[in-house]
Design a protein around this motif. Structure first.
Motif, PDB file in Angstrom:
ATOM      1  N   TYR A   1     -23.491  37.821  44.983  1.00 38.61           N
ATOM      2  CA  TYR A   1     -22.794  36.651  45.529  1.00 38.61           C
ATOM      3  C   TYR A   1     -23.210  35.372  44.822  1.00 38.61           C
ATOM      4  N   LEU A   2     -22.279  34.417  44.793  1.00 38.59           N
ATOM      5  CA  LEU A   2     -22.613  33.041  44.437  1.00 38.59           C
ATOM      6  C   LEU A   2     -23.298  32.454  45.666  1.00 38.59           C
ATOM      7  N   MET A   3     -24.249  31.552  45.458  1.00 40.96           N
ATOM      8  CA  MET A   3     -24.977  31.005  46.591  1.00 40.96           C
ATOM      9  C   MET A   3     -25.117  29.494  46.490  1.00 40.96           C
ATOM     10  N   CYS A   4     -24.882  28.821  47.603  1.00 42.73           N
ATOM     11  CA  CYS A   4     -25.176  27.399  47.684  1.00 42.73           C
ATOM     12  C   CYS A   4     -26.665  27.280  47.983  1.00 42.73           C
ATOM     13  N   HIS A   5     -27.386  26.657  47.098  1.00 46.56           N
ATOM     14  CA  HIS A   5     -28.833  26.564  47.262  1.00 46.56           C
ATOM     15  C   HIS A   5     -29.243  25.487  48.264  1.00 46.56           C
ATOM     16  N   THR A   6     -28.296  24.700  48.761  1.00 48.36           N
ATOM     17  CA  THR A   6     -28.623  23.703  49.776  1.00 48.36           C
ATOM     18  C   THR A   6     -28.766  24.345  51.152  1.00 48.36           C
ATOM     19  N   HIS A   7     -27.791  25.179  51.549  1.00 49.85           N
ATOM     20  CA  HIS A   7     -27.827  25.780  52.886  1.00 49.85           C
ATOM     21  C   HIS A   7     -27.745  27.303  52.872  1.00 49.85           C
ATOM     22  N   GLY A   8     -27.735  27.926  51.698  1.00 46.03           N
ATOM     23  CA  GLY A   8     -27.757  29.385  51.622  1.00 46.03           C
ATOM     24  C   GLY A   8     -26.425  30.071  51.842  1.00 46.03           C
TER      25      GLY A   8
ATOM     26  N   LEU B   1     -17.866  36.525  44.543  1.00 48.10           N
ATOM     27  CA  LEU B   1     -17.683  36.124  43.157  1.00 48.10           C
ATOM     28  C   LEU B   1     -16.209  36.143  42.752  1.00 48.10           C
ATOM     29  N   GLU B   2     -15.469  37.151  43.181  1.00 41.95           N
ATOM     30  CA  GLU B   2     -14.099  37.365  42.725  1.00 41.95           C
ATOM     31  C   GLU B   2     -13.111  36.312  43.216  1.00 41.95           C
ATOM     32  N   ASP B   3     -13.352  35.733  44.417  1.00 39.04           N
ATOM     33  CA  ASP B   3     -12.371  34.785  44.959  1.00 39.04           C
ATOM     34  C   ASP B   3     -12.997  33.528  45.565  1.00 39.04           C
ATOM     35  N   GLY B   4     -14.316  33.418  45.568  1.00 38.59           N
ATOM     36  CA  GLY B   4     -14.986  32.223  46.076  1.00 38.59           C
ATOM     37  C   GLY B   4     -14.997  32.098  47.589  1.00 38.59           C
ATOM     38  N   PHE B   5     -14.607  33.152  48.306  1.00 32.75           N
ATOM     39  CA  PHE B   5     -14.545  33.129  49.761  1.00 32.75           C
ATOM     40  C   PHE B   5     -15.951  33.202  50.345  1.00 32.75           C
ATOM     41  N   CYS B   6     -16.253  32.306  51.285  1.00 36.64           N
ATOM     42  CA  CYS B   6     -17.578  32.273  51.911  1.00 36.64           C
ATOM     43  C   CYS B   6     -17.683  33.371  52.968  1.00 36.64           C
ATOM     44  N   VAL B   7     -18.673  34.253  52.810  1.00 42.22           N
ATOM     45  CA  VAL B   7     -18.864  35.365  53.739  1.00 42.22           C
ATOM     46  C   VAL B   7     -20.065  35.164  54.650  1.00 42.22           C
ATOM     47  N   ALA B   8     -20.879  34.150  54.392  1.00 47.14           N
ATOM     48  CA  ALA B   8     -22.050  33.889  55.237  1.00 47.14           C
ATOM     49  C   ALA B   8     -22.508  32.457  55.032  1.00 47.14           C
ATOM     50  N   GLY B   9     -22.987  31.849  56.106  1.00 46.20           N
ATOM     51  CA  GLY B   9     -23.511  30.498  56.013  1.00 46.20           C
ATOM     52  C   GLY B   9     -22.666  29.509  56.786  1.00 46.20           C
ATOM     53  N   PRO B  10     -23.020  28.233  56.701  1.00 46.71           N
ATOM     54  CA  PRO B  10     -22.370  27.215  57.529  1.00 46.71           C
ATOM     55  C   PRO B  10     -20.901  26.955  57.199  1.00 46.71           C
ATOM     56  N   CYS B  11     -20.426  27.408  56.055  1.00 47.06           N
ATOM     57  CA  CYS B  11     -19.001  27.217  55.725  1.00 47.06           C
ATOM     58  C   CYS B  11     -18.260  28.550  55.737  1.00 47.06           C
ATOM     59  N   ASN B  12     -18.740  29.510  56.550  1.00 46.56           N
ATOM     60  CA  ASN B  12     -18.134  30.837  56.649  1.00 46.56           C
ATOM     61  C   ASN B  12     -16.625  30.717  56.845  1.00 46.56           C
ATOM     62  N   GLY B  13     -15.868  31.404  55.992  1.00 45.12           N
ATOM     63  CA  GLY B  13     -14.406  31.387  56.054  1.00 45.12           C
ATOM     64  C   GLY B  13     -13.765  30.377  55.119  1.00 45.12           C
TER      65      GLY B  13
END
Length: 124
Positions: A82-89, A94-106
């Motif tokens: 996965y790509l990861m935001c290092h600010t909040h995890g 990778l394939e579509d940039g969809f957030c699967v976990a964390g504060p911006c889920n969805g």
């Protein structure tokens, strides 16, 4: 998923078909950051390479508005899945940039419209 960013639509001097970099400029599993400026507007993007596949996104977390990476060229979490935001995890596919976990889920990262022709990564 958000509309892909076309660099050629911005007033940054990048034309459709322009070579952004070479595939070999990016280590397998690594990324290349590119920054474009037009007046006071800044457009930061990154191109992530996995084997011969490339993925490009605007380097802004949809949750915090901060860059995803803390270190140059480091956008993947330790497993490399996965790509990861290092600010909040937050974790992004990778394939579509969809957030699967964390504060911006969805939410999703904004893709950048590029393609690979031969060994060149080109703006669309």
């Amino acid at each position: 998923m958000s509309n892909p960013l076309k660099l050629s639509d911005l007033d940054i001097g990048v034309s459709e078909g322009e070579i952004l970099c070479s595939l070999t400029d990016i280590d397998d599993g690594g990324a290349k950051e590119l920054s474009y400026r037009s007046g006071s507007d800044i457009h930061d993007i990154f191109i992530q390479r996995v084997g011969n596949d490339i993925y490009a996104y605007v380097n802004i977390c949809p949750h915090a508005g901060t860059p995803l990476n803390m270190d140059d060229g480091k956008f993947m979490e330790k497993t490399g899945k996965y790509l990861m935001c290092h600010t909040h995890g937050a974790l992004f596919q990778l394939e579509d940039g969809f957030c699967v976990a964390g504060p911006c889920n969805g939410a999703s990262l904004r893709p950048v419209d590029i393609k690979c022709e031969g060994n060149n990564i080109i703006a669309c």
